[in-house]
Design an enzyme around this catalytic site. Structure first.
Site, PDB file in Angstrom:
ATOM      1  N   TYR A   1       0.912  -1.094  -0.163  1.00 57.71           N
ATOM      2  CA  TYR A   1      -0.047   0.335  -0.109  1.00 57.71           C
ATOM      3  C   TYR A   1       1.169   0.906   0.308  1.00 57.71           C
ATOM      4  O   TYR A   1       1.452   1.817   1.043  1.00 57.71           O
ATOM      5  CB  TYR A   1      -0.361  -0.167   1.215  1.00 57.71           C
ATOM      6  CG  TYR A   1      -1.884  -0.878   0.998  1.00 57.71           C
ATOM      7  CD1 TYR A   1      -3.083  -0.196   0.796  1.00 57.71           C
ATOM      8  CD2 TYR A   1      -2.260  -2.025   0.960  1.00 57.71           C
ATOM      9  CE1 TYR A   1      -4.329  -1.600   0.274  1.00 57.71           C
ATOM     10  CE2 TYR A   1      -3.061  -3.166   0.281  1.00 57.71           C
ATOM     11  CZ  TYR A   1      -4.555  -2.507  -0.210  1.00 57.71           C
ATOM     12  OH  TYR A   1      -5.437  -3.472  -0.273  1.00 57.71           O
TER      13      TYR A   1
ATOM     14  N   LYS B   1       3.000 -15.760  -0.525  1.00 54.61           N
ATOM     15  CA  LYS B   1       3.498 -16.014  -1.576  1.00 54.61           C
ATOM     16  C   LYS B   1       4.962 -16.668  -1.497  1.00 54.61           C
ATOM     17  O   LYS B   1       5.957 -16.238  -2.389  1.00 54.61           O
ATOM     18  CB  LYS B   1       3.125 -15.167  -2.790  1.00 54.61           C
ATOM     19  CG  LYS B   1       3.059 -15.370  -3.850  1.00 54.61           C
ATOM     20  CD  LYS B   1       2.605 -16.655  -4.560  1.00 54.61           C
ATOM     21  CE  LYS B   1       2.179 -17.200  -5.665  1.00 54.61           C
ATOM     22  NZ  LYS B   1       1.410 -17.967  -7.086  1.00 54.61           N
TER      23      LYS B   1
ATOM     24  N   ASP C   1      -2.802 -18.395  -3.884  1.00 56.22           N
ATOM     25  CA  ASP C   1      -3.374 -18.628  -5.551  1.00 56.22           C
ATOM     26  C   ASP C   1      -4.111 -20.077  -5.142  1.00 56.22           C
ATOM     27  O   ASP C   1      -5.779 -20.670  -4.880  1.00 56.22           O
ATOM     28  CB  ASP C   1      -2.782 -18.826  -5.847  1.00 56.22           C
ATOM     29  CG  ASP C   1      -1.215 -19.283  -6.296  1.00 56.22           C
ATOM     30  OD1 ASP C   1      -0.273 -19.345  -4.849  1.00 56.22           O
ATOM     31  OD2 ASP C   1      -0.523 -19.816  -6.832  1.00 56.22           O
TER      32      ASP C   1
ATOM     33  N   ASP D   1      -6.840  -8.072   1.580  1.00 63.29           N
ATOM     34  CA  ASP D   1      -8.027  -7.716   1.723  1.00 63.29           C
ATOM     35  C   ASP D   1      -8.413  -8.246  -0.173  1.00 63.29           C
ATOM     36  O   ASP D   1      -9.602  -8.260   0.380  1.00 63.29           O
ATOM     37  CB  ASP D   1      -7.584  -5.837   0.644  1.00 63.29           C
ATOM     38  CG  ASP D   1      -8.384  -5.047   0.396  1.00 63.29           C
ATOM     39  OD1 ASP D   1      -9.842  -5.340   0.918  1.00 63.29           O
ATOM     40  OD2 ASP D   1      -8.211  -4.166  -1.004  1.00 63.29           O
TER      41      ASP D   1
ATOM     42  N   ASP E   1     -12.986  -9.875   0.317  1.00 65.82           N
ATOM     43  CA  ASP E   1     -14.049  -9.768  -0.602  1.00 65.82           C
ATOM     44  C   ASP E   1     -14.502 -11.301  -0.977  1.00 65.82           C
ATOM     45  O   ASP E   1     -15.948 -11.426  -1.156  1.00 65.82           O
ATOM     46  CB  ASP E   1     -13.558  -8.965  -1.530  1.00 65.82           C
ATOM     47  CG  ASP E   1     -14.076  -7.639  -1.068  1.00 65.82           C
ATOM     48  OD1 ASP E   1     -13.830  -6.600   0.084  1.00 65.82           O
ATOM     49  OD2 ASP E   1     -14.577  -6.379  -1.910  1.00 65.82           O
TER      50      ASP E   1
END
Ligand code: ATP
Length: 359
Positions: free
Chosen positions: A132, A191, A224, A248, A252
């Protein structure tokens, strides 16, 4: 009788519709539980910019530092122009008040049409660094446009932030294990096969903290694979802990598994302050029509009451939180639903039904 000061920041889009009714519900619950709350209205967002020339006035920041916690409505920050000094209140408050943990539960609720039953998981997202750009540098922005055709985005990962978010996740898993009567499990999502150093450090910290919580199960997944398993068998997850951007996105996705963004609450917590904030955005497509689902904002306030109860050892705040959650579940089970859930009831009508349930 304990008195708390809780800031109320309505935000943009559907914020002025869902935040005030959520506060009314929470106020009814705290009164019923024998608590008193001073609700402090504070300017933020586009309305604050129009009035005071600032999306996050210093007056608001100063007032928040005198509060025990606050609720922030959605902010439509893609409309903000950084060139005119329009800061994103959401990210700025998380950083300023060191609200390092973003806790985002996704749970199948009785009576709510959704793709899966039996989902009960929480995404714990690191809030203060990661990918961010507004959080990673003291001045300016951590996305650099080197030439018209080349952009470099800087991602920050620190040991301190990784250790504390991992601890938050394991402590949450312990509390959930007590409530649910079965052992907890934390899944670290990363990851590290590609981002070997940054996500490698994150994973190393999660493993270190896992060793301190032997009663909580621990595993890890590449992001993933986590996205894949969330869709295939979301029931397998308990607490997922991850870095800022992955959290984030996955939260969702998790909200979509159990119904609607309109039902997805969240809490941004630090050691001193906490901020209730629904997962959803400002929903400009339905703003001003009185049809937004206020449940996410109501349940976010319940999470804030739960946090106040832990922070201040206050059983009455926990009781108020439980009352709010119970009333929302009962109303949804009765079939009172906003259009996002296939119903025809309005924002105020749903909130009123929840208040009636509180008695
Ligand atoms: P932003 O850029 O502010 O995040 P957005 O439209 O990209 O806005 P959301 O506001 O989260 O993202 O909205 C995504 C979709 O979910 C929209 O169709 C919106 O109407 C719907 N939605 C979001 N919140 C609610 C809610 N509380 N009640 C009903 N529908 C909602």
């Amino acid at each position: 009788m304990a008195t708390y000061r809780i800031g109320v920041l309505q935000g943009d889009g559907i914020g002025p519709e869902v935040v005030p009714v959520a506060v009314e519900v929470a106020d009814a619950a705290v009164r019923a539980a024998g608590l008193s709350v001073e609700w402090v209205d504070l300017p933020v967002g586009i309305a604050a910019y129009a009035q005071l020339g600032d999306t996050l006035p210093q007056y608001t920041v100063d007032a928040l530092s005198t509060c025990h916690g606050w609720v922030l409505g959605p902010v439509e920050h893609h409309r903000y122009d950084p060139g005119r000094g329009m800061r994103n209140p959401s990210g700025t408050l998380r950083k300023l008040f060191d609200l390092y943990a973003n806790e985002r539960p996704a749970r199948s609720l009785p009576g709510v049409p959704s793709r899966y039953a039996g989902v009960d998981l929480v995404v714990v997202r690191e809030n203060t660094e990661g990918f961010y750009p507004d959080r990673n540098v003291l001045e300016g922005d951590a996305e650099l446009r080197l030439t018209p055709d080349v952009v470099v985005s800087l991602r920050v990962v620190t040991r301190n932030a990784c250790l504390r978010i991992a601890r938050y996740a394991f402590e949450l898993a312990l509390r959930r294990a007590d409530l649910r009567g079965r052992p907890g499990r934390v899944t670290a999502v990363h990851k590290a096969n590609v981002l070997r150093r940054g996500d490698g450090l994150f994973l190393e910290c999660c493993r270190e903290v896992a060793a301190q919580f032997p009663s909580v199960g621990f595993d890890d997944l590449h992001v993933d694979a986590a996205a894949y398993f969330l869709v295939r068998e979301p029931e397998r997850f308990d607490v997922l802990v991850t870095t800022n951007l992955f959290g984030d996105i996955l939260s969702d996705e998790a909200a979509g598994l159990v119904g609607s963004l309109g039902l997805a609450p969240s809490l941004n917590a630090g050691d001193r302050y906490a901020m209730a904030q629904a997962v959803h955005g400002s929903a400009p497509d339905i703003a001003g029509r009185g049809v937004a689902n206020p449940a996410a904002e109501i349940l976010s306030l319940a999470m804030l009451l739960g946090w106040l109860s832990r922070r201040h050892g206050d059983g009455a705040a926990a009781e108020a939180a439980a009352r709010v959650e119970g009333a929302v579940c009962a109303v949804l089970q009765d079939g009172v639903r906003t259009p996002d859930l296939g119903g025809s009831c309005g924002t105020v009508e749903l909130a009123r039904a929840v208040r009636r349930r509180l008695g």
